[in-house]
Design an enzyme around this catalytic site. Sequence first.
Site, short mmCIF file in Angstrom:
data_model
loop_
_atom_site.label_atom_id
_atom_site.label_comp_id
_atom_site.label_asym_id
_atom_site.label_seq_id
_atom_site.Cartn_x
_atom_site.Cartn_y
_atom_site.Cartn_z
N CYS B 131 0.85 -1.20 0.00
CA CYS B 131 0.00 0.00 0.00
C CYS B 131 0.88 1.25 0.00
CB CYS B 131 -0.93 0.05 1.20
SG CYS B 131 -1.91 1.56 1.23
N GLY B 266 -10.28 -3.79 -10.59
CA GLY B 266 -10.25 -2.78 -9.53
C GLY B 266 -11.01 -1.53 -9.89
#
Lengths: 243, 303
Positions: B131, B266
Amino acid sequence: MKQVIWELKEHRQIAKNTYLMRLSGDTSSLVNPGQFVEVSLPGFYLRRPFSVCDYDEFGATLIYKVLGQGTKAMTRYEKGMKLDVLCGLGNGFDLSKSGQKPLLVGGGAGVPPLYRLCKELTNMGRQATVVLGFNTKEEVFFEQEFLALGAEVIVCTMDGSKGVKGLVTDACAFENHSYFYACGPLPMLKALCSLAKIPGEVSLEERMGCGFGACMGCAVMTKTGPQRVCKEGPVFHKEALVW
Amino acid sequence: MVNTQVSLCGIRLKNPVMAASGTFGFGQEFARLYDINCLGSFSFKGTTLHKRDGNPTPRIAETPCGMLNAVGLQNPGVEKVIEEELPGIAKIFNAPVMANVSGFSVSDYVWVCELLDQCEQVGWLEVNVSCPNVHGGGMSFGTQASSAAEVTREVKKVCKKPVIIKLSPNVTDIVEIAKACEGAGADGLSLINTLLGMRLNLKTRKPLLPFVTGGLSGPAVFPVALRMVYQVYKAVKIPVIGMGGVSSAEDVIEMMLAGATAVQVGSANLVNPYACRDIVKDLPRAMAEYNITSLEQIIGGAH
């Protein structure tokens, strides 16, 4: 929420950098003033959120201000164009709390959703006072439309070129009202909430990824933790927000 | 009849299409729009040990053919996810889900994975060491082979279920990190997370996102993702899940040819809430067009 195709029926400039679109198509997912739509713009990846100014069973009115590349491109859209729209997003205003004399405060691009709200409150027999704030007189729009609904209208401009000179907060007589509704820039909403002794609710604006609660892109901090402007909002009670 | 089934770490999927973490929440928003049981699976919102409020807004910015996000792992924390979100998922999705886990220390990862590993609905753990939108965690584990391997090794010790490591593209050599994770016992790899990017506001002359940088996703990153899936597939023996800008049935096939066993969708979910369903529906047509009878047989077909 419903994905619909709307056709552009009318498109005109109504004030400086401000445009009105009338679109026809399925509006069945609009149930409350203050809801918004996400419009897909050809050539841009993310949809753009717009509050709904007004609607009926045949179509809706959107008013937008040119603020970036997306809205700049929109000004070139012509009648007959078909737009892919996610319709009926967010929760909108709570009409049941208005009391007999609600105060509606709009700043610039935050004015449009108050129109439908004012229309419904007036239909319910409420006597609405509408305070509209702009930078200058060239930016003023919808004064006549609110008057036509039967509302009391006070226009404010920062430079004093029209109406009351100064901020909307200068023109709000909170003591004459039991409840307020507001939509506009964040500093305006913050000032209103701190000045107003009466309860009220504000419609927030935020950059969004999806507009329907999936991406956590548009969170705002509330007393119960972060909430999504697109899903739990865009309207929040004054007391719920942690500024 | 075409066969869309694939097997991912021993679990059969009706098709290789999964929704990617962070774009699908815990499935509820999408289940209101369509029956999400049409998906192979989905990876739920990145979960951390403690609840996280995320980064200041704006967290989102438009880019050519894509977007930046700097959400910052906003989530209710693993306890609430297990108590509230998993029972919610049980009502809308029948197949195993992928639990996406993030952390700020090796022990964070271990703790959260251990808890989620015990949940019946969880089929796989997807360990996000990539991330880019948090400080002192996330991507910092995934940009070095040694720390990525350490997280993998420690998580593997406490998990019975397949452990998939989600890799960052923000590295010099993703193959080296992929191999290190494989060597540390990873059961699979998913790639790519978002590419680190930024945008400026020309009026203020400052970064558009208060976090300064954000993760780039959307069709803009598809060729980068495809290249990395291709390289990693060639270098490892464990299955690879491909993601990054996937928006169509053709993209799914391309990813699989490059080496993906399953494919995650996504950002497309955000601009078209029906994206996953539409891709699944369209797969048989696209397969027929390219003379594919079984998707499982085309995995790595480009090599």
